[in-house]
Design a protein around this motif. Structure first.
Motif, PDB file in Angstrom:
ATOM      1  N   THR A  62       0.821  -1.165   0.067  1.00  0.00           N
ATOM      2  CA  THR A  62      -0.056  -0.208   0.124  1.00  0.00           C
ATOM      3  C   THR A  62       0.814   1.311  -0.017  1.00  0.00           C
ATOM      4  OG1 THR A  62      -1.631  -1.299   1.195  1.00  0.00           O
ATOM      5  CG2 THR A  62      -1.705   1.091   1.355  1.00  0.00           C
ATOM      6  N   ARG A  63       1.978   1.417   0.896  1.00  0.00           N
ATOM      7  CA  ARG A  63       2.641   2.398   0.904  1.00  0.00           C
ATOM      8  C   ARG A  63       3.466   2.490  -0.398  1.00  0.00           C
ATOM      9  NH1 ARG A  63       3.135   7.198   1.361  1.00  0.00           N
ATOM     10  NH2 ARG A  63       4.845   8.289   2.016  1.00  0.00           N
ATOM     11  N   LEU A  64       4.134   1.563  -0.890  1.00  0.00           N
ATOM     12  CA  LEU A  64       4.964   1.731  -2.342  1.00  0.00           C
ATOM     13  C   LEU A  64       3.961   2.471  -3.373  1.00  0.00           C
ATOM     14  CD1 LEU A  64       6.694  -1.625  -2.112  1.00  0.00           C
ATOM     15  CD2 LEU A  64       7.839   0.357  -2.320  1.00  0.00           C
ATOM     16  N   ARG A  65       2.698   1.704  -3.092  1.00  0.00           N
ATOM     17  CA  ARG A  65       1.803   2.335  -4.305  1.00  0.00           C
ATOM     18  C   ARG A  65       1.448   3.724  -4.262  1.00  0.00           C
ATOM     19  NH1 ARG A  65      -3.025   0.745  -4.651  1.00  0.00           N
ATOM     20  NH2 ARG A  65      -3.466   0.674  -6.674  1.00  0.00           N
ATOM     21  N   GLU A  66       1.367   4.193  -3.005  1.00  0.00           N
ATOM     22  CA  GLU A  66       1.315   5.673  -2.703  1.00  0.00           C
ATOM     23  C   GLU A  66       2.292   6.432  -3.102  1.00  0.00           C
ATOM     24  OE1 GLU A  66      -1.480   4.984   1.358  1.00  0.00           O
ATOM     25  OE2 GLU A  66       0.577   5.643   1.623  1.00  0.00           O
ATOM     26  N   LEU A  67       3.565   5.762  -3.178  1.00  0.00           N
ATOM     27  CA  LEU A  67       4.731   6.414  -3.492  1.00  0.00           C
ATOM     28  C   LEU A  67       4.957   6.207  -5.002  1.00  0.00           C
ATOM     29  CD1 LEU A  67       7.099   5.685  -0.648  1.00  0.00           C
ATOM     30  CD2 LEU A  67       6.145   7.797  -1.163  1.00  0.00           C
ATOM     31  N   GLY A  68       3.850   5.580  -5.654  1.00  0.00           N
ATOM     32  CA  GLY A  68       4.244   5.782  -7.323  1.00  0.00           C
ATOM     33  C   GLY A  68       4.599   4.320  -7.860  1.00  0.00           C
ATOM     34  N   GLN A  69       4.961   3.608  -6.894  1.00  0.00           N
ATOM     35  CA  GLN A  69       5.544   2.184  -7.501  1.00  0.00           C
ATOM     36  C   GLN A  69       4.473   1.165  -8.045  1.00  0.00           C
ATOM     37  OE1 GLN A  69       8.949   2.690  -7.800  1.00  0.00           O
ATOM     38  NE2 GLN A  69       8.221   4.771  -6.957  1.00  0.00           N
ATOM     39  N   ASP A  70       4.951   0.378  -8.712  1.00  0.00           N
ATOM     40  CA  ASP A  70       3.935  -0.908  -9.294  1.00  0.00           C
ATOM     41  C   ASP A  70       4.258  -2.096  -8.289  1.00  0.00           C
ATOM     42  OD1 ASP A  70       2.193  -2.266 -10.587  1.00  0.00           O
ATOM     43  OD2 ASP A  70       3.496  -2.657 -12.531  1.00  0.00           O
ATOM     44  N   VAL A  71       3.407  -2.613  -7.831  1.00  0.00           N
ATOM     45  CA  VAL A  71       3.372  -3.580  -6.803  1.00  0.00           C
ATOM     46  C   VAL A  71       2.663  -4.798  -7.192  1.00  0.00           C
ATOM     47  CG1 VAL A  71       3.149  -4.524  -4.484  1.00  0.00           C
ATOM     48  CG2 VAL A  71       3.858  -2.058  -4.853  1.00  0.00           C
ATOM     49  N   ARG A  72       3.286  -6.074  -6.840  1.00  0.00           N
ATOM     50  CA  ARG A  72       2.577  -7.369  -7.187  1.00  0.00           C
ATOM     51  C   ARG A  72       2.808  -8.501  -5.935  1.00  0.00           C
ATOM     52  NH1 ARG A  72       4.574  -9.850 -12.389  1.00  0.00           N
ATOM     53  NH2 ARG A  72       3.400  -8.245 -13.245  1.00  0.00           N
ATOM     54  N   LEU A  73       1.628  -8.813  -5.348  1.00  0.00           N
ATOM     55  CA  LEU A  73       1.600  -9.821  -4.224  1.00  0.00           C
ATOM     56  C   LEU A  73       1.381 -11.278  -4.609  1.00  0.00           C
ATOM     57  CD1 LEU A  73       1.655 -10.051  -1.041  1.00  0.00           C
ATOM     58  CD2 LEU A  73      -0.580  -9.669  -0.966  1.00  0.00           C
ATOM     59  N   CYS A  74       2.336 -12.005  -3.975  1.00  0.00           N
ATOM     60  CA  CYS A  74       2.131 -13.427  -4.106  1.00  0.00           C
ATOM     61  C   CYS A  74       1.918 -14.023  -2.948  1.00  0.00           C
ATOM     62  CB  CYS A  74       3.617 -14.010  -4.714  1.00  0.00           C
ATOM     63  SG  CYS A  74       3.454 -15.584  -5.602  1.00  0.00           S
ATOM     64  N   ALA A  75       0.896 -14.723  -2.613  1.00  0.00           N
ATOM     65  CA  ALA A  75       0.419 -15.176  -1.237  1.00  0.00           C
ATOM     66  C   ALA A  75      -0.611 -16.116  -1.636  1.00  0.00           C
ATOM     67  CB  ALA A  75       0.028 -13.901  -0.359  1.00  0.00           C
ATOM     68  N   PRO A  76      -0.814 -16.774  -0.362  1.00  0.00           N
ATOM     69  CA  PRO A  76      -2.001 -17.781  -0.469  1.00  0.00           C
ATOM     70  C   PRO A  76      -3.291 -17.540  -0.837  1.00  0.00           C
ATOM     71  CG  PRO A  76      -0.675 -18.034   1.705  1.00  0.00           C
ATOM     72  CD  PRO A  76      -0.399 -16.923   1.008  1.00  0.00           C
ATOM     73  N   PRO A  77      -3.969 -18.147  -1.437  1.00  0.00           N
ATOM     74  CA  PRO A  77      -5.348 -17.634  -2.185  1.00  0.00           C
ATOM     75  C   PRO A  77      -6.025 -17.109  -1.280  1.00  0.00           C
ATOM     76  CG  PRO A  77      -5.052 -20.030  -2.554  1.00  0.00           C
ATOM     77  CD  PRO A  77      -3.808 -19.612  -1.835  1.00  0.00           C
ATOM     78  N   ASP A  78      -6.253 -17.573   0.020  1.00  0.00           N
ATOM     79  CA  ASP A  78      -7.205 -16.857   1.084  1.00  0.00           C
ATOM     80  C   ASP A  78      -7.334 -15.443   0.926  1.00  0.00           C
ATOM     81  OD1 ASP A  78      -7.258 -19.651   3.293  1.00  0.00           O
ATOM     82  OD2 ASP A  78      -5.606 -19.414   1.802  1.00  0.00           O
ATOM     83  N   PHE A  79      -6.205 -14.776   0.625  1.00  0.00           N
ATOM     84  CA  PHE A  79      -6.055 -13.173   0.679  1.00  0.00           C
ATOM     85  C   PHE A  79      -6.241 -12.588  -0.703  1.00  0.00           C
ATOM     86  CE2 PHE A  79      -3.627 -15.397   3.942  1.00  0.00           C
ATOM     87  CZ  PHE A  79      -4.049 -15.015   5.012  1.00  0.00           C
ATOM     88  N   ARG A  80      -6.658 -13.321  -1.622  1.00  0.00           N
ATOM     89  CA  ARG A  80      -6.894 -12.562  -2.963  1.00  0.00           C
ATOM     90  C   ARG A  80      -7.959 -11.368  -2.984  1.00  0.00           C
ATOM     91  NH1 ARG A  80      -6.417 -15.775  -8.573  1.00  0.00           N
ATOM     92  NH2 ARG A  80      -6.228 -13.781  -9.831  1.00  0.00           N
ATOM     93  N   GLU A  81      -8.961 -11.866  -2.484  1.00  0.00           N
ATOM     94  CA  GLU A  81     -10.091 -10.833  -2.507  1.00  0.00           C
ATOM     95  C   GLU A  81      -9.683  -9.570  -1.729  1.00  0.00           C
ATOM     96  OE1 GLU A  81     -14.920 -10.202  -0.962  1.00  0.00           O
ATOM     97  OE2 GLU A  81     -13.766 -12.173  -0.938  1.00  0.00           O
ATOM     98  N   TRP A  82      -9.055  -9.683  -0.637  1.00  0.00           N
ATOM     99  CA  TRP A  82      -8.845  -8.606   0.291  1.00  0.00           C
ATOM    100  C   TRP A  82      -7.677  -7.745  -0.564  1.00  0.00           C
ATOM    101  CZ3 TRP A  82      -4.320  -9.191   4.221  1.00  0.00           C
ATOM    102  CH2 TRP A  82      -4.128  -7.997   5.154  1.00  0.00           C
ATOM    103  N   ALA A  83      -6.476  -8.316  -1.056  1.00  0.00           N
ATOM    104  CA  ALA A  83      -5.533  -7.718  -1.745  1.00  0.00           C
ATOM    105  C   ALA A  83      -6.093  -6.883  -3.025  1.00  0.00           C
ATOM    106  CB  ALA A  83      -4.627  -8.396  -2.399  1.00  0.00           C
ATOM    107  N   GLU A  84      -7.153  -7.633  -3.759  1.00  0.00           N
ATOM    108  CA  GLU A  84      -7.366  -6.988  -4.917  1.00  0.00           C
ATOM    109  C   GLU A  84      -8.483  -5.892  -4.387  1.00  0.00           C
ATOM    110  OE1 GLU A  84      -9.075 -10.143  -7.188  1.00  0.00           O
ATOM    111  OE2 GLU A  84      -6.944 -10.645  -8.346  1.00  0.00           O
ATOM    112  N   ARG A  85      -9.039  -5.771  -3.511  1.00  0.00           N
ATOM    113  CA  ARG A  85      -9.948  -4.818  -2.949  1.00  0.00           C
ATOM    114  C   ARG A  85      -9.254  -3.726  -2.699  1.00  0.00           C
ATOM    115  NH1 ARG A  85     -12.223  -7.346   0.759  1.00  0.00           N
ATOM    116  NH2 ARG A  85     -11.254  -6.499   2.639  1.00  0.00           N
ATOM    117  N   LEU A  86      -7.883  -3.604  -2.198  1.00  0.00           N
ATOM    118  CA  LEU A  86      -7.040  -2.594  -2.043  1.00  0.00           C
ATOM    119  C   LEU A  86      -6.210  -2.285  -3.335  1.00  0.00           C
ATOM    120  CD1 LEU A  86      -5.539  -3.645   1.543  1.00  0.00           C
ATOM    121  CD2 LEU A  86      -7.294  -1.925   1.003  1.00  0.00           C
TER     122      LEU A  86
END
Length: 402
Positions: free
Chosen positions: A22-46
């Motif tokens: 979240t902070r990297l995106r606020e600073l203008g950076q492109d971010v990709r998160l690789c994590a268990p599928p349980d957290f997909r909806e949460w991450a994409e909502r953000l």
């Protein structure tokens, strides 16, 4: 700059990386998160690009789940460990496509450094608790099935034993997958994962780094995700209906048997109302009395300052949130870094802990210790010292380094 953030584990391992993303995106950076599928909806909502890694983990909070049963035997643990590493090597190379740097969170993220090496990009490892990193000041944390050969040995011997176990557990499958990528074998798996300059995403008041160590540790502060969600109308009405209640929650881990009855009985013994966080275990109330409320996912930053005490498992994220809120705590540690945070809460004078299976009696006694004005005052004092800029420190450090 495009950053790949990768982790395995439950919410406690994922949320710090979401905070950094979240902070990297606020600073203008492109971010990709690789994590268990349980957290997909949460991450994409953000608004965070997400790549699922491994199986869903929510079922691990249930004692009868296939994964929990497999973890009960050495053979099952080894098979799961090897399958986990294979899955990481199958998933992460594509996830890292076009990225400029890889940040690995959680010690069991075995493939992250190798994938970064194969891509020719920098790699940073971050820990969330000091005792997960080798130091002469403390012992290695305990993994399921990883009993030390000599529990009474000195810390250097225990850490050397720990390094051997890393090689025994993951060396073979790691080198096999590295060979496929055209990479040489690794002599020291733990050192390969941690690097010589790991980051420590933990608050320096609650969880200070203490050497001596061969590592050059960069402690950034805890990576806290700002949470602006309102509390539900039902929860607001409950909080407004009486004195501050006691909060009970065990997050994503499996809660002890019969814990709900013990928790509610202990709070009622002190004339306190109760909030029970259902968590992944699915805790529920024991009756329909109006002094108790069961809740689901909640904004801890908004809730914790309004309760009398927080009773929880001792995970890094929940302990940091409760400490920052300035509220007394009772920790019921189960494994890994949780005993460390239980000790820190006691050392700081902001709460106590329970060893072994909690009962109504032990919880009642623990609450009698922390529901005292002097403990509440000490908790408020320490809470005011917790820094909230760790994710910003880490984001700017990463941007400067790459």
């Amino acid at each position: 700059m495009r950053v790949l953030l990768s982790t395995i584990g439950t919410r406690g391992e994922v949320q710090p990386l979401v905070a950094l993303a979240t902070r990297l995106r606020e600073l203008g950076q492109d971010v990709r998160l690789c994590a268990p599928p349980d957290f997909r909806e949460w991450a994409e909502r953000l608004g965070i690009s997400f790549v699922p890694l491994g199986p869903e983990l929510r079922s691990t909070a249930k004692p009868d789940s296939a994964m929990t049963k497999a973890m009960a035997s050495p053979e099952g643990r080894r098979a799961m460990a090897e399958a986990m590493v294979v899955n990481q090597f199958e998933t992460m190379p594509e996830a890292a496509e076009g990225c400029d740097v890889v940040v690995g969170g959680m010690a069991l993220n075995i493939a992250a450094h190798s994938v970064a090496e194969w891509k020719g990009i920098p790699y940073f490892f971050t820990a969330y608790c000091p005792i997960t990193l080798p130091s002469l000041h403390h012992r290695p944390p305990a993994f399921p099935g990883w009993a030390p050969k000599n529990p009474d040995a000195a810390n250097p011997v225990l850490w050397a034993d720990d390094a051997e176990r890393w090689n025994e557990q993951w060396g073979g499958v790691l080198d096999a997958r590295r060979k496929v990528l055209g990479l040489p074998p690794v002599d020291d798996v733990r050192g390969h994962v941690f690097t010589e300059e790991p980051w420590l995403a933990a608050d320096s008041v609650l969880a200070p780094w203490r050497g001596p160590s061969a590592l050059d540790v960069h402690q950034t502060g805890a990576w806290i995700l700002p949470d602006h969600r309102p509390l539900s109308p039902e929860l607001e009405a409950f909080l407004d209906a009486g004195e501050p209640p006691v909060y009970f929650g065990f997050g994503s881990i499996r809660a002890p048997e019969e814990i709900a009855k013990a928790m509610i009985g202990a709070a009622r013994a002190h004339g306190r109302r109760v909030i029970v966080f259902r968590g992944w275990t699915g805790l529920s109330l024991i009756d329909d009395e109006p002094d108790c409320l069961a809740i689901g996912e909640v904004n801890q930053q908004a809730l914790f300052p309004r309760v009398a005490a927080v009773v929880q498992h001792g995970g890094a994220g929940t302990t940091t949130a409760a400490t920052r809120a300035g509220v007394p705590q009772v920790l019921v540690p189960r494994m890994f870094d949780q005993p460390y945070f239980a000790q820190r809460v006691r050392d700081l004078g902001i709460g106590t802990s329970i060893t072994g299976e909690p009962s109504a009696e032990s919880l009642t006694l623990a609450l009698s210790e922390v529901l005292r004005p002097e403990v509440a005052e000490r908790a408020r004092q320490v809470g005011g010292e917790v820094r909230v800029d760790g994710a910003d420190v880490a984001a700017r450090s990463l941007m400067a380094a790459v």
